[in-house]
Scaffold this motif. Structure first.
Motif, PDB file in Angstrom:
ATOM      1  N   GLU A 179       0.828  -1.196   0.000  1.00 32.99           N
ATOM      2  CA  GLU A 179       0.000   0.000   0.000  1.00 32.99           C
ATOM      3  C   GLU A 179       0.867   1.253   0.000  1.00 32.99           C
ATOM      4  OE1 GLU A 179      -2.276  -0.605   3.485  1.00 32.99           O
ATOM      5  OE2 GLU A 179      -3.338  -2.334   2.688  1.00 32.99           O
ATOM      6  N   GLN A 180       0.411   2.253  -0.743  1.00 33.94           N
ATOM      7  CA  GLN A 180       1.185   3.481  -0.867  1.00 33.94           C
ATOM      8  C   GLN A 180       0.977   4.397   0.329  1.00 33.94           C
ATOM      9  OE1 GLN A 180      -0.449   5.173  -4.421  1.00 33.94           O
ATOM     10  NE2 GLN A 180      -2.280   5.952  -3.407  1.00 33.94           N
ATOM     11  N   ALA A 181       1.915   5.299   0.547  1.00 36.67           N
ATOM     12  CA  ALA A 181       1.776   6.297   1.590  1.00 36.67           C
ATOM     13  C   ALA A 181       0.617   7.228   1.251  1.00 36.67           C
ATOM     14  CB  ALA A 181       3.077   7.088   1.727  1.00 36.67           C
ATOM     15  N   LEU A 182      -0.068   7.685   2.277  1.00 33.59           N
ATOM     16  CA  LEU A 182      -1.231   8.549   2.092  1.00 33.59           C
ATOM     17  C   LEU A 182      -0.939   9.925   2.661  1.00 33.59           C
ATOM     18  CD1 LEU A 182      -3.888   5.918   3.209  1.00 33.59           C
ATOM     19  CD2 LEU A 182      -3.220   6.490   0.872  1.00 33.59           C
ATOM     20  N   THR A 183      -1.660  10.926   2.184  1.00 31.70           N
ATOM     21  CA  THR A 183      -1.435  12.307   2.599  1.00 31.70           C
ATOM     22  C   THR A 183      -2.727  12.900   3.121  1.00 31.70           C
ATOM     23  OG1 THR A 183       0.281  12.598   0.908  1.00 31.70           O
ATOM     24  CG2 THR A 183      -0.663  14.596   1.882  1.00 31.70           C
ATOM     25  N   ASN A 217      -4.710   7.469  14.059  1.00 27.83           N
ATOM     26  CA  ASN A 217      -3.306   7.025  14.056  1.00 27.83           C
ATOM     27  C   ASN A 217      -2.833   6.558  15.422  1.00 27.83           C
ATOM     28  OD1 ASN A 217      -3.191   9.443  15.385  1.00 27.83           O
ATOM     29  ND2 ASN A 217      -1.694  10.399  14.020  1.00 27.83           N
ATOM     30  N   ASP A 248      -4.250   1.018   5.592  1.00 25.05           N
ATOM     31  CA  ASP A 248      -3.675   2.263   6.067  1.00 25.05           C
ATOM     32  C   ASP A 248      -2.328   2.578   5.443  1.00 25.05           C
ATOM     33  OD1 ASP A 248      -5.321   3.782   7.634  1.00 25.05           O
ATOM     34  OD2 ASP A 248      -4.926   2.662   9.457  1.00 25.05           O
ATOM     35  N   GLY A 249      -1.834   1.728   4.600  1.00 26.85           N
ATOM     36  CA  GLY A 249      -0.559   1.989   3.969  1.00 26.85           C
ATOM     37  C   GLY A 249       0.527   2.236   4.996  1.00 26.85           C
ATOM     38  N   THR A 250       1.420   3.141   4.700  1.00 29.00           N
ATOM     39  CA  THR A 250       2.476   3.489   5.642  1.00 29.00           C
ATOM     40  C   THR A 250       2.115   4.713   6.460  1.00 29.00           C
ATOM     41  OG1 THR A 250       3.571   4.836   3.964  1.00 29.00           O
ATOM     42  CG2 THR A 250       4.222   2.523   4.099  1.00 29.00           C
ATOM     43  N   THR A 251       0.862   5.159   6.361  1.00 32.86           N
ATOM     44  CA  THR A 251       0.405   6.353   7.070  1.00 32.86           C
ATOM     45  C   THR A 251      -0.847   6.016   7.874  1.00 32.86           C
ATOM     46  OG1 THR A 251       1.054   7.502   5.039  1.00 32.86           O
ATOM     47  CG2 THR A 251       0.108   8.842   6.804  1.00 32.86           C
ATOM     48  N   ASN A 278      -8.373   9.629   2.802  1.00 30.28           N
ATOM     49  CA  ASN A 278      -7.214  10.463   3.161  1.00 30.28           C
ATOM     50  C   ASN A 278      -7.520  11.422   4.305  1.00 30.28           C
ATOM     51  OD1 ASN A 278      -5.265   9.513   1.154  1.00 30.28           O
ATOM     52  ND2 ASN A 278      -6.606  10.480  -0.354  1.00 30.28           N
TER      53      ASN A 278
END
Length: 430
Positions: free
Chosen positions: A41-45, A290, A298-301, A336
């Motif tokens: 999973e990609q990082a989220l912003t 978090n 949740d990806g890396t975030t 996000n």
């Protein structure tokens, strides 16, 4: 360890034959392998536009108790409709005046009576609204907070909001129940985090399993005497519901089959209603943060991977659209945003990829989100929105956005975080 399709299928069949996971073991159940994401999973912003998310791994299964559950309630008494309840509202909630939450576009609202403002036993969560007969009605879900037995589950408040220029709003609490056999029922041990209303059906989020459905034409009157204040179900010749006069019974549910596991398997934290587009949908979404409440995706975030799903409605029946008893989501997004508690469509837009998100981030916030732009935020700390907002409902005309607040612990003043139901002009928030 990754399980192959055939190994997983064999295991699933064996479990069904053994009697495990019965809600997922029917003739129409299709085994679906786990979604292969997880570590990739990609990082989220935070605050980024909605991200389109694949929902091909996910389905809901209709438990198909539409006939059985109402028949179980027949001995309890005649079925009543929501119209009957609106004529028998027994509590008074003062309309808000100078003591009100700060909110951009604020137009009006009400608070609960003194007892409901102060109680620690029940906490407001989900909200929806609609029309019953000639009355405009708001429905709010409350979850039972004490950790001691018995768990009274979820109650709803039915409020007549037809005349918000009056001095008060009348309302009544009704206990939600699930029929178990002829003449027997139990409580709904859920959070009540989300509601939405289609036709005669009230849909409620079931955090771990999916969506429960209640029929607003199947309300039953029970005994409300002192004998019943601590009792549930049949007691001698009467039926009890912890002192409540009415119960609203579940009629069916849409559940995630046991074969669908994390990260494909979502949480159902809140619900909404979207009538834009060619097919109306039930919206469902995940609350995550978090710290102690993570989401499956949740990806890396951590905290930002909450997903928002669109479940298509069959307009002829006001039930979810099924194929062989299964419902597939029409679309899904990564929000996000953390701490999301409610969703409503932006009805002033024809785009089905734009929404209001209610969040307890920053102590309370309203986020305007879409797939094409970063969020617009209205924050309680900047006196732009109420504290601790929960469920929402956008009127179909695009006029008003209704919100219920959970309330800040120990605070009863509507101006500083006390529990309220209020509405703002959608045009002021665009």
């Amino acid at each position: 360890m990754k399980t192959s399709f055939h190994e997983g299928r064999s295991l699933f069949v064996a479990l069904c034959m053994a009697g495990a996971g019965l809600t997922a073991c029917g003739p129409d159940t299709e085994w679906i392998p786990e979604e292969v994401t997880g570590s990739t999973e990609q990082a989220l912003t935070e605050g980024a536009p909605l991200t389109t998310h694949s929902a091909s791994c996910l389905q809901l299964q209709d438990q198909n108790t539409w006939s059985a559950y109402p028949s179980y309630m027949t001995p309890v008494g005649p079925a009543l409709g929501l119209d009957d309840i609106v004529l028998d509202l027994n509590r008074v909630g003062p309309v808000l005046s100078t003591s009100r939450p700060p909110a951009v576009g604020y137009k009006g609202g009400f608070r609960w009576n003194d007892g409901d403002m102060a109680t620690t036993e029940w906490i407001p969560q989900g909200m929806t609204a609609g029309v019953s007969g000639s009355a405009n009605v708001a429905i709010v879900a409350w979850h039972y907070a004490p950790t001691t037995s018995p768990d009274k589950g979820v109650r709803i408040s039915v409020a007549d909001i037809s005349d918000m220029s009056a001095s008060a709003v009348n309302y009544r609490h009704i206990l939600l129940v699930r029929p178990t056999s002829s003449g027997n029922f139990t409580t709904i041990p859920e959070h009540g985090g989300g509601l939405t209303w289609f036709g005669n059906y009230l849909y409620m989020a079931d955090t771990s399993d999916g969506i429960r459905v209640f029929d607003l034409t199947q309300i039953r009157e029970v005994n409300a005497s002192a004998t019943c204040e601590a009792a549930l179900g049949r007691v001698g010749s009467v039926w009890c519901a912890y002192g409540y006069k009415y119960v609203l019974p579940q009629v069916s549910a849409y559940v995630v089959p046991a074969s669908i596991v994390s990260p494909c398997r979502p949480k159902f934290s809140f619900l909404g209603k979207d009538t834009r587009g060619t097919t109306p949908v039930v919206l469902s979404g995940e609350y995550c943060n978090n710290t102690g409440t993570s989401c499956p995706y949740d990806g890396t975030t951590p905290g930002l991977g909450g997903r928002l799903y669109r479940w298509p409605m069959d307009v002829a029946t006001n039930r979810l659209k099924t194929v062989n008893g299964l419902v597939a989501p029409e679309k899904a997004y990564i929000m996000n945003e953390p701490n999301v508690q409610g969703v409503a469509p932006i009805m002033t837009s024809t785009s089905t990829s734009s929404y209001w998100l209610s969040s307890t981030r920053y102590g309370g916030a309203l986020f305007k989100v879409s797939t094409s732009a970063s969020r617009t935020a209205y924050l309680s700390g900047s006196l732009q929105w109420a504290r601790m907002p929960e469920g929402m409902h956008a009127t179909g005309s695009g006029t008003n956005l209704w919100t219920v607040t959970e309330g800040v612990s120990g605070v009863t003043s509507p101006a500083t975080g006390g529990r309220v139901v209020f509405y703002s002009a959608q045009s002021s928030l665009d």
